[in-house]
Enzyme design. Structure first.
Site, PDB file in Angstrom:
ATOM      1  N   THR A 145      21.863  78.539  27.021  1.00 23.54           N
ATOM      2  CA  THR A 145      21.977  78.567  25.571  1.00 23.54           C
ATOM      3  C   THR A 145      21.937  79.997  25.053  1.00 23.54           C
ATOM      4  O   THR A 145      22.146  80.227  23.861  1.00 23.54           O
ATOM      5  CB  THR A 145      20.824  77.768  24.923  1.00 23.54           C
ATOM      6  OG1 THR A 145      19.568  78.280  25.407  1.00 23.54           O
ATOM      7  CG2 THR A 145      20.927  76.297  25.287  1.00 23.54           C
ATOM      8  N   ARG A 169      25.266  65.054  21.124  1.00 21.53           N
ATOM      9  CA  ARG A 169      23.971  64.462  21.472  1.00 21.53           C
ATOM     10  C   ARG A 169      23.278  63.913  20.221  1.00 21.53           C
ATOM     11  O   ARG A 169      22.705  62.818  20.243  1.00 21.53           O
ATOM     12  CB  ARG A 169      23.084  65.496  22.150  1.00 21.53           C
ATOM     13  CG  ARG A 169      21.706  64.942  22.549  1.00 21.53           C
ATOM     14  CD  ARG A 169      20.822  66.031  23.129  1.00 21.53           C
ATOM     15  NE  ARG A 169      21.388  66.551  24.371  1.00 21.53           N
ATOM     16  CZ  ARG A 169      20.995  67.693  24.934  1.00 21.53           C
ATOM     17  NH1 ARG A 169      20.084  68.444  24.342  1.00 21.53           N
ATOM     18  NH2 ARG A 169      21.532  68.083  26.067  1.00 21.53           N
ATOM     19  N   LYS A 218      27.200  70.512  28.210  1.00 21.49           N
ATOM     20  CA  LYS A 218      27.200  71.366  29.410  1.00 21.49           C
ATOM     21  C   LYS A 218      26.806  70.563  30.649  1.00 21.49           C
ATOM     22  O   LYS A 218      27.444  70.677  31.701  1.00 21.49           O
ATOM     23  CB  LYS A 218      26.243  72.550  29.200  1.00 21.49           C
ATOM     24  CG  LYS A 218      26.663  73.487  28.063  1.00 21.49           C
ATOM     25  CD  LYS A 218      25.795  74.720  27.988  1.00 21.49           C
ATOM     26  CE  LYS A 218      24.367  74.426  27.580  1.00 21.49           C
ATOM     27  NZ  LYS A 218      24.267  73.866  26.201  1.00 21.49           N
ATOM     28  N   THR A 219      25.756  69.756  30.548  1.00 23.74           N
ATOM     29  CA  THR A 219      25.347  68.935  31.690  1.00 23.74           C
ATOM     30  C   THR A 219      26.424  67.911  32.041  1.00 23.74           C
ATOM     31  O   THR A 219      26.725  67.687  33.221  1.00 23.74           O
ATOM     32  CB  THR A 219      24.021  68.217  31.384  1.00 23.74           C
ATOM     33  OG1 THR A 219      23.017  69.193  31.062  1.00 23.74           O
ATOM     34  CG2 THR A 219      23.556  67.397  32.575  1.00 23.74           C
ATOM     35  N   ASP A 271      20.483  74.505  35.138  1.00 22.89           N
ATOM     36  CA  ASP A 271      20.346  74.523  33.683  1.00 22.89           C
ATOM     37  C   ASP A 271      19.419  75.660  33.260  1.00 22.89           C
ATOM     38  O   ASP A 271      18.506  76.037  33.993  1.00 22.89           O
ATOM     39  CB  ASP A 271      19.799  73.176  33.208  1.00 22.89           C
ATOM     40  CG  ASP A 271      20.041  72.944  31.732  1.00 22.89           C
ATOM     41  OD1 ASP A 271      20.813  73.713  31.113  1.00 22.89           O
ATOM     42  OD2 ASP A 271      19.459  71.989  31.180  1.00 22.89           O
TER      43      ASP A 271
END
Length: 354
Positions: free
Chosen positions: A168, A227, A74-75, A119
């Site tokens: 999330t 990640r 997402k980032t 975020d």
């Protein structure tokens, strides 16, 4: 300057340099545009249309909401949106905005066309959230000056900007906020073959030699999350450099991940601790979450938010009204034999209280 001063200064420079190098390497692993971004095919296709249309109109992009589990990109996508639009990006988070004034200060300093990445947007305070409604829709905020009957609302015009929200837990966003996003996308977990591509790309950027079977071994233990795949790759790289010739093969990857307590399905120490307590201490359940957390020596929130989502997704654990219950797959994964009552006379009927 004496010798000690020189030594300290040199050491500080090395530490700063090492930190900068590490940050540069980690930043280099992020894709820079949509063509480089691996996976999330539908999201990439839809987002590409949104951004191309905005560029063709010479306008800012619609606001974007990205939802999904941590570590799915997402980032990275927010940075790609800014890069594709040729705009600067401002990064902050919901927990950091506790007052409407905090948000007003950020919004009033934005440049035209700038991307604001927020975020964990669902954790923003309610007053700031309500201010954001008008900012997103009308590019205007009302700043309240004074208190009580003498308070005055001063309208503040904002330049057009693009808000990229990441969450999330999309279900916690109030409908008025969610409806103001022109484009919403849900990030899915990655398939193993997609993670293999991620690992090969990252290995090239890290100047690490890895074969296809080594990449497949790491991908299979990465929980469908880029990640985690990149993190495991760096740990396997360390093992290969110290214990082998630096080349990552399947055997080297398996040996390294055994050292780091990541098993063949991606379960780590906490995951296995939860399963072992559930199976060995409570006979497969049902058992309450608080009791299970005490048994593994962790906080209730840690078990519920860190371990359980993956165990449920893997079909190893079930949440039932009576408590947490292990599935037959959990017994098989740990190589344990379930007691007779755990399987019952008709398979797993008794297990789930059916």
């Amino acid at each position: 300057m004496n010798w000690d001063d020189t030594t300290d200064a040199t050491a500080d420079e090395r530490l700063v340099g090492a930190s900068a190098d590490r940050q540069a390497v980690e930043a280099a692993l992020r894709p820079k545009d949509l063509d480089e971004f691996i996976g999330q095919e539908k999201v990439r296709e839809q987002l590409d249309l949104v951004l191309r249309a905005a560029r063709a109109r010479g306008a800012t992009s619609d606001h974007v909401l990205l939802s999904g589990a941590p570590g799915l990109g997402k980032t990275t996508l927010s940075m790609i949106i800014a890069a594709e639009m040729g705009a600067p990006i401002r990064i902050t988070s919901g927990p950091a905005i506790q007052h409407a004034g905090d948000l007003a200060a950020i919004l009033s300093s934005l440049q035209e066309g700038e991307v604001l990445f927020l975020d964990e947007i669902h954790r923003m305070s309610r007053p700031a959230e309500e201010m954001l409604y008008m900012a997103m829709e009308d590019f205007r905020v009302d700043v309240i000056v004074g208190k009580g009957p003498g308070a005055t609302a001063i309208p503040l015009e904002l330049p057009p900007f693009t808000l990229v929200g990441a969450t999330t837990r999309a279900g916690l966003l109030p409908p008025p906020l969610r409806d103001r996003f022109g484009f919403t996308a849900h990030m899915e977990f990655y398939e193993p073959h997609e993670l293999e591509r991620v690992i090969h790309r990252s290995a090239g950027l890290l100047d690490v030699e890895i074969d296809s079977r080594g990449a497949a071994e790491i991908a299979g233990r990465s929980r469908g999350t880029p990640r985690i795949a990149n993190r495991l790759l760096r740990r396997v790289r360390d093992y290969a450099q110290v214990k082998a010739d630096g080349v990552i093969t399947r055997e080297i990857a398996a040996a390294a991940l055994k050292v780091y307590e990541v098993d063949a399905r991606g379960l780590d120490r906490l995951d296995r601790g939860v399963l072992e307590a559930l199976l060995k201490l409570f006979g497969g359940g049902p058992v309450g979450l608080s009791t299970l957390a005490v048994a593994v020596g962790e906080e209730r929130e840690t078990v519920e938010e860190v371990a359980e989502p993956f165990l449920v997704r893997e079909g190893l654990l079930a949440r039932t009204p009576r408590g947490r219950v292990a599935t037959p797959a959990a017994w098989a994964h740990l190589g344990l034999t379930p007691p007779p009552r755990a399987t019952g006379g008709n398979g797993q009927g008794d297990l789930f209280g059916a």
